[in-house]
Design a protein around this motif. Structure first.
Motif, short mmCIF file in Angstrom:
data_model
loop_
_atom_site.label_atom_id
_atom_site.label_comp_id
_atom_site.label_asym_id
_atom_site.label_seq_id
_atom_site.Cartn_x
_atom_site.Cartn_y
_atom_site.Cartn_z
N PHE A 51 42.33 45.45 6.40
CA PHE A 51 43.66 45.31 7.01
C PHE A 51 43.61 46.10 8.30
N THR A 54 41.75 49.44 8.41
CA THR A 54 41.54 49.92 7.04
C THR A 54 40.66 48.97 6.25
N ALA A 56 40.05 47.97 2.76
CA ALA A 56 40.62 48.12 1.41
C ALA A 56 39.55 47.90 0.35
N PRO A 75 41.57 57.06 -7.00
CA PRO A 75 42.69 57.68 -6.29
C PRO A 75 43.50 56.64 -5.53
N SER A 76 44.69 57.03 -5.16
CA SER A 76 45.57 56.15 -4.40
C SER A 76 44.85 55.68 -3.13
N GLY A 77 44.96 54.39 -2.86
CA GLY A 77 44.39 53.85 -1.63
C GLY A 77 42.95 53.39 -1.74
N CYS A 78 42.36 53.44 -2.93
CA CYS A 78 40.93 53.09 -3.06
C CYS A 78 40.70 51.59 -3.22
N GLY A 79 41.79 50.80 -3.33
CA GLY A 79 41.64 49.35 -3.35
C GLY A 79 41.92 48.68 -4.68
N LYS A 80 42.46 49.42 -5.63
CA LYS A 80 42.70 48.87 -6.97
C LYS A 80 43.67 47.69 -6.94
N THR A 81 44.81 47.90 -6.31
CA THR A 81 45.82 46.84 -6.26
C THR A 81 45.31 45.63 -5.49
N THR A 82 44.60 45.88 -4.41
CA THR A 82 44.05 44.78 -3.63
C THR A 82 43.12 43.93 -4.50
N1 LIG Z 1 49.01 44.34 3.16
C1 LIG Z 1 48.42 45.44 3.62
N2 LIG Z 1 48.48 45.77 4.93
C2 LIG Z 1 47.87 46.88 5.42
N3 LIG Z 1 47.16 47.72 4.67
C3 LIG Z 1 47.04 47.46 3.36
C4 LIG Z 1 47.68 46.32 2.76
N4 LIG Z 1 47.38 46.31 1.44
C5 LIG Z 1 46.62 47.41 1.22
N5 LIG Z 1 46.42 48.09 2.36
C6 LIG Z 1 45.62 49.32 2.50
O1 LIG Z 1 44.39 49.13 1.83
C7 LIG Z 1 44.02 50.29 1.11
C8 LIG Z 1 43.91 49.98 -0.36
O2 LIG Z 1 45.20 49.71 -0.88
P1 LIG Z 1 45.50 49.41 -2.40
O3 LIG Z 1 44.62 48.31 -2.87
O4 LIG Z 1 46.95 49.22 -2.56
O5 LIG Z 1 45.05 50.78 -3.09
P2 LIG Z 1 45.39 51.37 -4.54
O6 LIG Z 1 46.06 50.33 -5.35
O7 LIG Z 1 44.06 51.79 -5.09
O8 LIG Z 1 46.27 52.56 -4.29
C9 LIG Z 1 45.07 51.34 1.44
O9 LIG Z 1 44.61 52.12 2.51
C10 LIG Z 1 46.26 50.52 1.83
O10 LIG Z 1 47.09 51.22 2.70
#
Ligand SMILES: Nc1ncnc2c1ncn2[C@@H]1O[C@H](COP(=O)(O)OP(=O)(O)O)[C@@H](O)[C@H]1O
Ligand SMILES: [Mg+2]
Length: 384
Positions: A51, A54, A56, A75-82
Motif C-alpha cells: 500500500f 508500506t 503489508a 504484532p499489530s501491522g504485520c499483515g494478518k488482516t491483509t
Molecule cells: N487499505 C490499506 N491502505 C493502506 N495501508 C494499509 C491498508 N491495509 C493495510 N495497510 C497497512 O499494511 C500493514 C499491514 O496491515 P494489517 O494486515 O491490517 O496488519 P495486522 O492485521 O497484522 O495488524 C499495516 O502497516 C497497515 O497500515
C-alpha cells in the motif's frame, strides 16, 4: 474442477453493517449450500501486497491443512488482516496466489465469494433479531423462510443460544453477540472460517469461555479455520498450529509446543513466551558459546561471531544460593506454584528466573546467588 461461481471454491460477500472494508473482519468462505462442511486446504503462495510505501505482505507462504485451526499470530501491522482479506476476496495481491483445495481463487471477486462476516467489534444488523441475523446469508441466497428459520434455529442451538432467536443485538451481551456472529458465519456451511481477532473486544472471562467454545465448534464441524490474533496466549491455547508473522512474512509455523520449545528465530523466541537475554561469547567458530562460566552448544547454526546474546526462558534459569558469581536476587513475584525471581548479574544484566515457590522461599531479595543453565543447546542472537 469447475470455475462456476457456485462451485466449492467460489465465494460471495454477505454484506455487513461495517462493510467489507472493516479491517478486523472474520469471514467464512463458504461451500455451496448443498455441500458438506468438511475442511478445505488453503494455500497462500508468495503473497505480496503493498500500500504505497508500506509492504503489508512480503511474500507470504502458508498452507492450512483440512480441519485445522491455524492461528496467525503477530504484532499489530504485520499483515494478518491483509492475509485474511485476500482469502475472503476483499483484497487482491500484487503477486502470488490463494488456493482453496488446489484451485486458484485469487482473481475471483469478493461479490462472488460466500463470505459470512464476524467482526472484532460487534457487527450484527441492529434492526434484525438474532434469528434473522443468522439467516441473513440464506435469505440472500433465496432460501425459503421456513427452511432458513429452521437452519438458523439449528445454528443458535449450536452456539448455545437456542432461546435467544427473538432478541435484538442491543438485548444481547458482547459475548452473545459474537456467538450470533459466529452462527451467521457458519450458516452458509463454510469450508474455511476466518476469524480476525474475534475476542479482542470482550472482557477476560467471556474471552476464555468463547475460546473454548470456538475451538469445540471448530473441531465438531471439522472446519479449516484461520484465527488471527496478536495475543500469544490465545494462539497457543486454541490452535493446532501457530504461524508467527513478522513484517509481512511468516517466521515459523509449528505446533504451540514446538514453537515454545524450539523457536526458529529470535523474533519468535521473544514474541512467544518470556525470554531472557544473557551476554555470551561464541567459541569454536560459533558451535559453542561461553556464558556464566559455562560452555554450551549453540542450537542450530549461526553466522554470528564473538559477542552475542543467549536466549533463555525463565524456567530454564537455575539459581542456587551463595557461590562466588556475584549475582543477587533483587525481587520476587509470587505466581502461585511458582515464583519469579529477578536476579541481577555482576555486569548489570537483569534476569527473570522461575522457581518452585518452595525453592524460591530460600532465596529472598538480597540473597547472593549463582546463576547457571542446563547443559542443553541454546539459541543465540546478535547482541542488543
Ligand atoms: N487499505 C490499506 N491502505 C493502506 N495501508 C494499509 C491498508 N491495509 C493495510 N495497510 C497497512 O499494511 C500493514 C499491514 O496491515 P494489517 O494486515 O491490517 O496488519 P495486522 O492485521 O497484522 O495488524 C499495516 O502497516 C497497515 O497500515
Ligand atoms: Mg488486523
Amino acid at each position: 474442477m469447475t470455475t462456476d461461481p457456485a462451485s466449492a471454491t467460489s465465494v460471495a460477500a454477505v454484506p455487513s453493517p461495517a462493510g467489507p472494508t472493516d479491517s478486523s473482519a472474520p469471514a467464512a468462505v463458504a461451500a455451496p449450500a448443498t455441500g458438506s462442511s468438511t475442511g478445505a486446504t488453503v494455500q497462500f503462495v508468495g503473497l505480496r501486497r503493498t500500500f504505497g510505501a508500506t509492504t503489508a505482505l512480503d511474500g507470504l507462504d502458508l498452507t492450512v491443512n483440512p480441519g485445522e485451526l491455524l492461528a496467525l499470530l503477530g504484532p499489530s501491522g504485520c499483515g494478518k488482516t491483509t492475509a485474511l482479506r485476500m482469502l475472503a476476496g476483499f483484497e487482491t495481491p500484487d503477486s502470488g496466489q490463494v488456493l482453496v483445495d488446489g484451485e486458484d481463487v485469487t482473481r475471483i471477486p469478493a461479490h462472488r465469494r460466500d463470505a459470512g462476516m464476524v467482526f472484532q467489534s460487534y457487527s450484527l444488523f441492529p434492526h434484525l433479531n438474532a434469528r434473522d441475523n443468522v439467516a441473513f446469508g440464506l435469505k440472500m441466497r433465496k432460501t425459503g423462510k421456513v427452511e432458513r428459520h429452521r437452519r438458523a434455529d439449528e445454528l443458535l442451538e449450536l452456539v448455545g443460544l437456542p432461546t435467544h432467536g427473538d432478541r435484538y443485538p442491543h438485548q444481547l451481551s458482547g459475548g452473545q453477540q459474537q456467538r450470533i456472529a459466529l452462527a451467521r458465519a457458519l450458516a452458509l456451511q463454510p469450508r474455511v472460517l476466518l476469524l480476525d481477532e474475534p475476542l479482542s473486544a470482550l472482557d477476560a472471562k467471556v474471552r476464555l469461555n468463547l475460546r473454548e467454545e470456538i475451538r469445540r465448534l471448530q473441531q465438531e464441524l471439522g472446519i479449516t479455520t484461520l484465527f488471527v490474533t496478536h495475543d500469544q496466549e490465545e494462539a497457543l491455547s486454541m490452535a493446532d498450529r501457530v504461524a508467527v508473522m513478522h513484517a509481512g512474512r511468516m517466521e515459523q509455523c509449528d505446533t504451540p509446543a514446538e514453537l515454545y520449545a524450539r523457536p526458529a528465530t529470535a523474533f519468535v523466541a521473544e514474541f512467544v513466551g518470556t525470554m531472557n537475554r544473557i551476554p555470551g561469547a561464541l567459541t569454536e567458530g560459533g558451535r559453542t558459546v561461553e556464558l556464566l562460566g559455562q560452555r554450551l552448544p549453540v542450537d542450530g547454526t549461526t553466522e554470528l561471531r564473538a559477542e552475542v546474546d543467549v536466549l533463555v526462558r525463565p524456567e530454564n534459569v537455575l539459581v542456587t544460593a551463595g557461590g562466588g558469581q556475584g549475582a543477587v536476587v533483587t525481587g520476587t513475584t509470587f505466581l502461585g506454584a511458582s515464583t519469579r525471581l529477578t536476579v541481577q548479574l555482576p555486569d548489570g544484566t537483569a534476569l527473570k528466573a522461575d522457581l518452585s515457590t518452595h525453592d524460591a522461599a530460600e532465596l529472598p531479595a538480597g540473597t547472593g546467588v549463582t546463576v547457571s543453565l542446563p547443559e542443553r543447546p541454546v539459541l543465540v542472537d546478535s547482541r542488543r
